[in-house]
Design an enzyme around this catalytic site. Structure first.
Site, PDB file in Angstrom:
ATOM      1  N   ASN A 206      37.495  19.634  15.140  1.00  0.00           N
ATOM      2  CA  ASN A 206      36.157  19.229  15.599  1.00  0.00           C
ATOM      3  C   ASN A 206      35.216  20.425  15.501  1.00  0.00           C
ATOM      4  O   ASN A 206      35.624  21.500  15.086  1.00  0.00           O
ATOM      5  CB  ASN A 206      36.228  18.659  17.024  1.00  0.00           C
ATOM      6  CG  ASN A 206      36.785  19.679  17.985  1.00  0.00           C
ATOM      7  OD1 ASN A 206      36.175  20.713  18.227  1.00  0.00           O
ATOM      8  ND2 ASN A 206      37.985  19.413  18.510  1.00  0.00           N
ATOM      9  N   LYS A 285      51.925  19.885   0.347  1.00  0.00           N
ATOM     10  CA  LYS A 285      50.535  19.521   0.085  1.00  0.00           C
ATOM     11  C   LYS A 285      50.468  18.149  -0.584  1.00  0.00           C
ATOM     12  O   LYS A 285      51.149  17.911  -1.585  1.00  0.00           O
ATOM     13  CB  LYS A 285      49.906  20.586  -0.829  1.00  0.00           C
ATOM     14  CG  LYS A 285      48.444  20.350  -1.047  1.00  0.00           C
ATOM     15  CD  LYS A 285      47.855  21.405  -1.975  1.00  0.00           C
ATOM     16  CE  LYS A 285      46.478  20.952  -2.401  1.00  0.00           C
ATOM     17  NZ  LYS A 285      46.023  21.596  -3.612  1.00  0.00           N
ATOM     18  N   PHE A 319      35.286  20.114  31.328  1.00  0.00           N
ATOM     19  CA  PHE A 319      34.037  19.870  30.620  1.00  0.00           C
ATOM     20  C   PHE A 319      34.081  18.431  30.119  1.00  0.00           C
ATOM     21  O   PHE A 319      35.162  17.859  29.944  1.00  0.00           O
ATOM     22  CB  PHE A 319      33.879  20.836  29.438  1.00  0.00           C
ATOM     23  CG  PHE A 319      33.112  22.073  29.799  1.00  0.00           C
ATOM     24  CD1 PHE A 319      33.676  23.035  30.625  1.00  0.00           C
ATOM     25  CD2 PHE A 319      31.814  22.278  29.327  1.00  0.00           C
ATOM     26  CE1 PHE A 319      32.969  24.176  30.968  1.00  0.00           C
ATOM     27  CE2 PHE A 319      31.102  23.416  29.662  1.00  0.00           C
ATOM     28  CZ  PHE A 319      31.668  24.369  30.480  1.00  0.00           C
ATOM     29  N   LYS A 337      41.103  12.855  36.377  1.00  0.00           N
ATOM     30  CA  LYS A 337      41.838  14.105  36.124  1.00  0.00           C
ATOM     31  C   LYS A 337      41.941  14.973  37.375  1.00  0.00           C
ATOM     32  O   LYS A 337      42.368  16.126  37.295  1.00  0.00           O
ATOM     33  CB  LYS A 337      41.188  14.872  34.969  1.00  0.00           C
ATOM     34  CG  LYS A 337      41.110  14.034  33.676  1.00  0.00           C
ATOM     35  CD  LYS A 337      40.680  14.823  32.464  1.00  0.00           C
ATOM     36  CE  LYS A 337      40.490  13.889  31.262  1.00  0.00           C
ATOM     37  NZ  LYS A 337      40.501  14.571  29.985  1.00  0.00           N
TER      38      LYS A 337
HETATM   39  O1  PMT Z   1      32.625  25.529  21.558  1.00  0.00           O
HETATM   40  P1  PMT Z   1      31.126  25.246  21.508  1.00  0.00           P
HETATM   41  O2  PMT Z   1      30.633  25.060  20.103  1.00  0.00           O
HETATM   42  O3  PMT Z   1      30.348  26.259  22.282  1.00  0.00           O
HETATM   43  O4  PMT Z   1      30.880  23.828  22.217  1.00  0.00           O
HETATM   44  C1  PMT Z   1      31.113  23.666  23.567  1.00  0.00           C
HETATM   45  C2  PMT Z   1      31.774  22.319  23.879  1.00  0.00           C
HETATM   46  C3  PMT Z   1      30.826  21.195  23.508  1.00  0.00           C
HETATM   47  C4  PMT Z   1      33.082  22.154  23.117  1.00  0.00           C
HETATM   48  C5  PMT Z   1      32.066  22.331  25.425  1.00  0.00           C
HETATM   49  O5  PMT Z   1      30.861  22.523  26.127  1.00  0.00           O
HETATM   50  C6  PMT Z   1      32.723  21.048  25.878  1.00  0.00           C
HETATM   51  O6  PMT Z   1      32.075  20.048  26.188  1.00  0.00           O
HETATM   52  N1  PMT Z   1      34.088  21.027  25.921  1.00  0.00           N
HETATM   53  C7  PMT Z   1      34.904  19.875  26.230  1.00  0.00           C
HETATM   54  C8  PMT Z   1      34.959  19.005  25.019  1.00  0.00           C
HETATM   55  C9  PMT Z   1      35.886  17.812  25.226  1.00  0.00           C
HETATM   56  O7  PMT Z   1      36.933  17.798  24.678  1.00  0.00           O
HETATM   57  O8  PMT Z   1      35.457  16.939  26.077  1.00  0.00           O
HETATM   58  P2  PMT Z   1      36.319  15.581  26.470  1.00  0.00           P
HETATM   59  O9  PMT Z   1      35.305  14.792  27.198  1.00  0.00           O
HETATM   60  O10 PMT Z   1      36.931  15.001  25.260  1.00  0.00           O
HETATM   61  O11 PMT Z   1      37.464  16.104  27.403  1.00  0.00           O
HETATM   62  C10 PMT Z   1      37.301  16.221  28.812  1.00  0.00           C
HETATM   63  C11 PMT Z   1      38.106  17.373  29.334  1.00  0.00           C
HETATM   64  O12 PMT Z   1      39.503  17.155  29.127  1.00  0.00           O
HETATM   65  C12 PMT Z   1      37.785  18.713  28.725  1.00  0.00           C
HETATM   66  O13 PMT Z   1      37.789  19.682  29.745  1.00  0.00           O
HETATM   67  C13 PMT Z   1      38.935  18.936  27.729  1.00  0.00           C
HETATM   68  O14 PMT Z   1      39.212  20.331  27.595  1.00  0.00           O
HETATM   69  C14 PMT Z   1      40.092  18.233  28.420  1.00  0.00           C
HETATM   70  N2  PMT Z   1      41.072  17.639  27.476  1.00  0.00           N
HETATM   71  C15 PMT Z   1      40.709  16.714  26.569  1.00  0.00           C
HETATM   72  C16 PMT Z   1      41.643  16.145  25.739  1.00  0.00           C
HETATM   73  C17 PMT Z   1      42.985  16.558  25.844  1.00  0.00           C
HETATM   74  N3  PMT Z   1      43.937  16.052  25.054  1.00  0.00           N
HETATM   75  N4  PMT Z   1      43.337  17.478  26.754  1.00  0.00           N
HETATM   76  C18 PMT Z   1      42.404  18.035  27.577  1.00  0.00           C
HETATM   77  O15 PMT Z   1      42.730  18.889  28.403  1.00  0.00           O
END
Ligand code: PMT
Length: 395
Positions: A206, A285, A319, A337
């Protein structure tokens, strides 16, 4: 960023003195009030007029002859931080021994706040035992030493002695000016994307650049915390003073996070973890001859959800990257969570979310409270989040 901060830049007589002009400009752009002291030797390399124009203030050049009978005391009282950029072996020797033959050394003796010293000289001089001894002494006194970089030097030799770029020193200055109110706390921060392989040369990932997560790690470090940064692949430099662990896939990130979880007091999951990975990545590949391809994916573990179940003493912060109904989705994540706080960014907004240098966030707490921050630099967002962490620890 440095608004209301008063920074005194001391420039000593080295070939790199010209770089101080850029540092003064950058400090002013960051909002600081800047005063400059040029030593006699520095004036052989650069002119006071340059610094007067760039700082917008009078430049101090000597102990005597000016309107102020005690310029060293006035300048020391009026500054929040002193940075010596570049610092010659001569300056370092005097400062380390409490000697004060000129305005800059006198002022440093009279100054009570943080002093940042940026040595720059020939590599053999820098390696000299006397210089190293003096630097160690200054470090013991609590001065912040920014080591010179390695590379080609003005004298044509190659080695350690180059003055670090103004941007790097600006970061040290910002760090030195913030209170060390998170001292004693262990932070675990994740950043960047994960890469899920499809074959040995391809992957899905991503747009996360790591900027937000790295800013969080730097902000926590600057406030005195011990920081472990677990990062997916990014092009950013590893932040100094932070324990760094590089990972690629979501499964690797999970393992690294779980390894460090027990020791953490505050966990911030900022990484954009891939929700899916290829069920069976090809060991070789994939050839172009395959005209149509169907890829099968399986879900990755949700690391944060798992931490929410394991958490005991930790503050758990997630986040949320959302493109609509930001509060509703973020609240659902907070509850599902078991988080203490969730930071939601509306990724469709200009200047927010992925790759941008700035972010616009809404923050939700467990008790239902929420607040919104305007668009600001990611490091500033990180500093504001540190304030909130501190408040939550006090409750
Ligand atoms: O890196 P940059 O370019 O500065 O951009 C910052 C950002 C947009 C990546 C950051 O600000 C952000 O929003 N990060 C979380 C992105 C995300 O994966 O969001 P989510 O809504 O899909 O996940 C929610 C939370 O669960 C997040 O804290 C994520 O780390 C966590 N997660 C998600 C999926 C997974 N399989 N395991 C997790 O722990």
């Amino acid at each position: 960023m440095l608004t209301k901060k008063r920074v005194l830049v001391g420039v000593t007589g080295g070939i790199a003195a010209y770089k101080a002009a850029e540092l003064v400009s950058s400090l002013r752009e960051s909002g600081a009030t800047v005063n400059v002291v040029l030593t006699e030797a520095a004036r052989e390399f650069v002119q006071p007029l340059t610094f007067k124009a760039l700082s917008g203030n009078q430049v101090y050049t000597g102990l005597f002859g000016g309107l102020d009978p005690v310029p060293h005391i006035s300048a020391a009282k009026e500054s929040d931080l002193v940075v010596v950029y570049p610092a010659t072996a001569n300056f370092i020797g005097h400062a380390a021994n409490g000697l004060a033959p000129d305005l800059l050394t006198t002022l440093v003796l009279a100054f009570k706040g943080p002093v940042v010293i940026c040595p720059s000289m020939n590599a053999r001089m820098f390696a000299n035992v006397a210089v190293q001894h003096n630097l160690a002494r200054l470090q013991d006194y609590g001065y912040v030493i920014v080591p010179p970089e390695s590379g080609r030097l003005a004298c044509g030799e190659v080695g350690q002695g180059r003055l670090p770029a103004p941007g790097a020193v600006l970061e040290v200055i910002r760090g030195a000016l913030v209170p060390k109110d998170l001292k004693g706390l262990n932070f675990l921060v994740t950043a960047g994307p994960t890469r899920e392989p499809l074959d040995p040369v391809r992957y899905i990932s991503n747009r996360s650049s790591g900027k937000m997560g790295y800013a969080l790690a730097r902000a926590a470090r600057d406030r005195g915390a011990q920081v472990v940064l677990i990062s997916g692949p990014t092009s950013l430099a590893k932040p100094a003073g932070v324990s760094y662990s590089g990972v690629k896939t979501a499964l690797e990130m999970r393992e690294a996070v779980l390894e460090n979880f027990d020791a953490a007091d505050v966990v911030i999951m900022c990484a954009a973890v891939s929700d899916y990975r290829a069920k069976t990545p090809s060991p070789k590949k994939v050839k172009k001859e395959v005209r149509e391809m169907v890829l099968e994916f399986v879900q990755n573990p949700d690391i944060l959800e798992e931490l929410g179940r394991l958490k005991r003493h930790q503050l758990l912060i997630g986040f949320a990257a959302e493109d609509d109904n930001i509060l509703e989705h973020a609240r659902r994540k907070l509850e599902a969570k078991n988080l203490d706080m969730v930071v939601a960014n509306l990724i469709a907004q200009e200047g927010a979310g992925f790759e941008a240098d700035t972010n616009i966030v809404k923050i939700l707490f467990r008790n239902g409270r929420f607040l919104e921050l305007p668009r600001m630099d990611k490091y500033e967002v990180a500093q504001r989040l540190m304030d909130m962490v501190l408040d939550m620890r006090r409750i």
